[in-house]
Enzyme design. Structure first.
Site, PDB file in Angstrom:
ATOM      1  N   GLY A   3      48.727  27.913  -1.108  1.00  0.00           N
ATOM      2  CA  GLY A   3      49.043  27.175  -2.319  1.00  0.00           C
ATOM      3  C   GLY A   3      50.535  27.144  -2.612  1.00  0.00           C
ATOM      4  O   GLY A   3      51.241  28.104  -2.294  1.00  0.00           O
TER       5      GLY A   3
ATOM      6  N   GLY B  97      50.597  24.032  -1.279  1.00  0.00           N
ATOM      7  CA  GLY B  97      50.208  23.157  -0.185  1.00  0.00           C
ATOM      8  C   GLY B  97      51.308  22.416   0.534  1.00  0.00           C
ATOM      9  O   GLY B  97      51.027  21.704   1.501  1.00  0.00           O
TER      10      GLY B  97
ATOM     11  N   LYS C  48      53.890  23.522   2.476  1.00  0.00           N
ATOM     12  CA  LYS C  48      54.031  23.973   3.862  1.00  0.00           C
ATOM     13  C   LYS C  48      52.757  23.696   4.649  1.00  0.00           C
ATOM     14  O   LYS C  48      52.821  23.347   5.839  1.00  0.00           O
ATOM     15  CB  LYS C  48      54.374  25.459   3.897  1.00  0.00           C
TER      16      LYS C  48
ATOM     17  N   CYS D  23      60.310  33.067  -0.691  1.00  0.00           N
ATOM     18  CA  CYS D  23      61.325  32.281  -1.398  1.00  0.00           C
ATOM     19  C   CYS D  23      62.141  33.251  -2.247  1.00  0.00           C
ATOM     20  O   CYS D  23      62.244  33.121  -3.463  1.00  0.00           O
ATOM     21  CB  CYS D  23      60.669  31.208  -2.260  1.00  0.00           C
TER      22      CYS D  23
END
Length: 438
Positions: free
Chosen positions: A270, A272, A274, A390
């Site tokens: 989630g 979505g 990538k 990230c």
């Protein structure tokens, strides 16, 4: 004598205030609530751009603006609604090319329409006081001395929590680039599109005015406008995706692999983005991607993101990644885009720097290690795992990888990279490519 009729409230500023209210009261995410607010007020073009800059800037910079506002108050307490209006006015005065009289008068109109006549005099007086000094002069007045406390000074001047500044400095390894990184966090990012291979081409996106990205062969930077108006985006053949995220997906799909290459896994898929790029790569090679997501509502977002891909190439599954339903060694390639602090995407999520705490990082590190073990158990000997966050924070990146490698005797590291907003123009993505020893 008849009472003078109040002036109408500027719609862009009212929309920006609605965003600030939703973020403060409902803990909404600015980037998600903003499109809804723009539609509600019927804003497009320059008005939509103004509302976006006002809302994002006021949320992002209130670590500086609040001390400036407080320095102009005779009483320390303010209604939250009034402070939101003052943040918007301060952003216009100190960081935008809005004439002082316009920033002040529209703020007075806004507080009068939304809170009442009572605070209008206070808003007028505070903003007039703020307008008498430049941004640099206010930074000098309200921040710690840059020589005695360089991190404390930057925390206020660049509007980041002090603990975040400390962790980013640790990740950089020195303070030489710290100010440049914090400044990049405060700059609005360009809209980057991805042409999902087999569904769209970079050339198609270039016809919408896009310019190719430097490193991703599928990326295009859009100079402006609504990305949803690009046909390929509206149809799911392309999407909005930071170049750093594209490079993480490509690290998983392009890593050299010997033997079978048919079963791919995105362990935490989630929302979505990538998964859609990895799924497109898998479809071109005759492989099948299992897009796995713990939360059902996020799994639904994944299904929407991959809707344009052939149905047999991607299977969206909801389940607990720490307790997988599949047999160990099932997959040839695994992507683990792990839940993280998100401190690498502060330029996109203006409110996240104020919501995270150091304790959040501690909790996330434990989960990241568990999920990385799951990913490595899920891949066959000789297979590939890409661990990504990230976040550039050492505890969530190299420390997680090193800790897992140190206790496993079956895993080698092939590569790792760290991207930075101020160096690469991307989110601060980290990725390490690992392989199970055959």
């Amino acid at each position: 004598m008849a009472e003078r009729r109040p002036r109408p409230v500027d719609r862009a500023r009212r929309a920006a205030l609605d965003v600030l209210t939703a973020v403060r009261v409902d803990e909404a995410y600015a980037n998600l609530v903003l499109p809804q607010v723009l539609r509600k007020h019927g804003l497009t073009g320059r008005d939509a751009a103004l509302a976006t800059e006002l809302a994002s800037g006021a949320i992002r910079m209130h670590g500086l603006y609040d001390p400036v506002i407080d320095a102009c108050l005779t009483k320390p307490r303010l209604q939250p609604e009034v402070r939101d209006v003052l943040r918007l006015g301060t952003h216009q005065l100190l960081s935008m090319r809005v004439p002082d009289h316009a920033a002040i008068s529209t703020s007075v109109d806004l507080v009068r329409a939304t809170v009442g006549r009572g605070p209008s005099g206070l808003v007028n007086a505070v903003l007039r006081s703020i307008s008498r000094r430049s941004l640099a002069e206010w930074v000098d007045q309200v921040s710690p001395d840059a020589t005695a406390d360089p991190h404390g000074h930057l925390a206020v001047a660049r509007s980041h929590p002090r603990w975040v500044v400390d962790l980013l400095a640790e990740a950089l390894g020195n303070d030489d680039e710290l100010d440049a990184l914090l400044a990049a966090d405060n700059a609005a990012p360009a809209v980057t599109l991805v042409a999902r291979p087999g569904l769209a081409t970079v050339e198609e996106l270039e016809t919408a005015g896009g310019v190719r990205t430097a490193r991703s062969p599928y990326g295009v930077v859009l100079p402006g406008g609504d990305p949803a108006a690009v046909p390929a985006v509206a149809e799911g053949r392309a999407g909005v995706q930071d170049e750093g995220s594209q490079l993480v997906a490509l690290a998983m799909g392009d890593a050299p692999l010997e033997g079978r290459d048919e079963r791919w896994l995105d362990l935490c898929a989630g929302p979505g983005g990538k998964a859609a790029l990895v799924g497109a790569l898998a479809a071109q090679r005759g492989a099948v991607l299992v897009a796995h997501e713990r939360q059902p509502h996020r799994a639904a977002l994944v299904a929407s993101a991959v809707r344009a891909l052939p149905g047999e190439s991607v299977k969206v599954v909801a389940g607990d990644g720490a307790r997988p339903a599949w047999t160990p060694g099932t997959f040839d390639r695994v992507l683990l885009d792990a839940p993280c602090s998100g401190l690498g995407a502060l330029r996109r999520r203006p409110e996240s720097r104020w919501r995270r705490t150091p304790e959040d990082v501690d909790v996330l590190v434990g989960l990241q290690q568990v999920l990385l073990d799951t990913a490595l158990d899920s891949v066959r000997p000789g297979g590939i795992v890409v661990y990504a966050t990230c976040s550039p924070v050492v505890a969530e990146t190299t420390a997680v990888v090193d800790a897992v490698l140190s206790r496993r005797g079956d895993t080698d590291e092939i590569d790792r990279f760290q991207l930075w907003p101020h160096r690469d123009g991307t989110d601060a993505m980290f990725a390490a490519t690992l392989t199970r020893r055959a």
